[in-house]
Motif scaffolding. Structure first.
Motif, PDB file in Angstrom:
ATOM      1  N   GLY A   1       1.059  -1.293  -0.278  1.00  0.00           N
ATOM      2  CA  GLY A   1      -0.001   0.022   0.012  1.00  0.00           C
ATOM      3  C   GLY A   1       0.954   0.931  -0.049  1.00  0.00           C
ATOM      4  O   GLY A   1       0.874   2.447  -0.431  1.00  0.00           O
ATOM      5  N   TYR A   2       2.569   1.552   0.623  1.00  0.00           N
ATOM      6  CA  TYR A   2       2.743   2.504   0.677  1.00  0.00           C
ATOM      7  C   TYR A   2       3.302   2.823  -0.821  1.00  0.00           C
ATOM      8  O   TYR A   2       3.526   3.735  -1.087  1.00  0.00           O
ATOM      9  N   ARG A  11       0.733   3.651  -3.015  1.00  0.00           N
ATOM     10  CA  ARG A  11       0.083   5.771  -2.289  1.00  0.00           C
ATOM     11  C   ARG A  11       1.182   6.299  -3.326  1.00  0.00           C
ATOM     12  O   ARG A  11       0.820   7.431  -3.756  1.00  0.00           O
ATOM     13  N   GLN A  12       2.430   5.470  -2.814  1.00  0.00           N
ATOM     14  CA  GLN A  12       3.119   6.801  -3.872  1.00  0.00           C
ATOM     15  C   GLN A  12       3.530   7.232  -5.023  1.00  0.00           C
ATOM     16  O   GLN A  12       3.349   7.871  -5.894  1.00  0.00           O
ATOM     17  N   SER A  56       0.378   6.156  -6.341  1.00  0.00           N
ATOM     18  CA  SER A  56      -0.610   7.217  -7.251  1.00  0.00           C
ATOM     19  C   SER A  56      -0.916   8.958  -6.580  1.00  0.00           C
ATOM     20  O   SER A  56      -1.016   9.040  -7.780  1.00  0.00           O
ATOM     21  N   ASN A  57       0.203   9.087  -6.086  1.00  0.00           N
ATOM     22  CA  ASN A  57       0.442  10.198  -5.557  1.00  0.00           C
ATOM     23  C   ASN A  57       1.421  11.461  -6.837  1.00  0.00           C
ATOM     24  O   ASN A  57       0.994  12.128  -7.095  1.00  0.00           O
ATOM     25  N   SER A  99      -1.375  11.122  -9.589  1.00  0.00           N
ATOM     26  CA  SER A  99      -1.878  12.149  -9.084  1.00  0.00           C
ATOM     27  C   SER A  99      -1.440  13.647  -9.335  1.00  0.00           C
ATOM     28  O   SER A  99      -2.628  14.892  -9.742  1.00  0.00           O
TER      29      SER A  99
END
Length: 149
Positions: free
Chosen positions: A11-12, A15-16, A18-19, A22
């Motif tokens: 998940g880390y 998220r990296q 994805s960020n 985005s």
């Protein structure tokens, strides 16, 4: 007791990525004076008949209040028009303006360019596998809204 590092979690890393994707897209849209949420609403309305805010909220996975605030911003920019519903004068509909209908394809090209830039280092087979895996995880989790933040 052993406590794993943040980087030990998938998940880390998700998220990296994805960020990164985005934020890069948000910067591209900011140059056009549009937010990611505004883009998402315009894209949902693109090619559609005027839509009730409640239906738009359902399609986007947002509250009706959030849709109203977002629509108000787009109305102020001249990108969405609010009108009385011809079938029920008490209800309203939202639709893209002609300006927005011409603008959406340009913003879609920015989305395509952002994806291409962010995932350029992946071979086509890996991109396809990643898309398949992510879509499967989304379906399995029952996620139905549009990610806008």
């Amino acid at each position: 007791m052993t406590v794993p590092d943040l980087t030990d979690h998938l998940g880390y890393w998700l998220r990296q990525v994805s960020n990164h994707v985005s934020h890069a897209f948000a910067r591209r849209l900011a140059a056009e004076d549009v937010t990611v949420a505004e883009w998402a609403m315009m894209r949902v309305l693109f090619g559609q008949a005027p839509m009730a805010p409640s239906r738009l909220a359902d399609r986007m996975g947002l509250t009706r209040g959030a849709v109203t605030k977002l629509a108000d911003r787009l109305i102020a920019k001249g990108l969405i028009a609010r009108a009385a519903n011809p079938e029920d004068a008490r209800a309203q509909t939202l639709a893209l303006t002609h300006q927005a209908a011409a603008f959406v394809p340009r913003l879609a090209a920015l989305a395509d360019a952002n994806d291409a830039a962010c995932f350029a280092r992946l071979p086509d087979a890996d991109r396809e596998a990643l898309a398949r895996i992510l879509k499967d995880l989304v379906r399995h989790a029952g996620v139905t809204g549009i990610a806008i933040d």
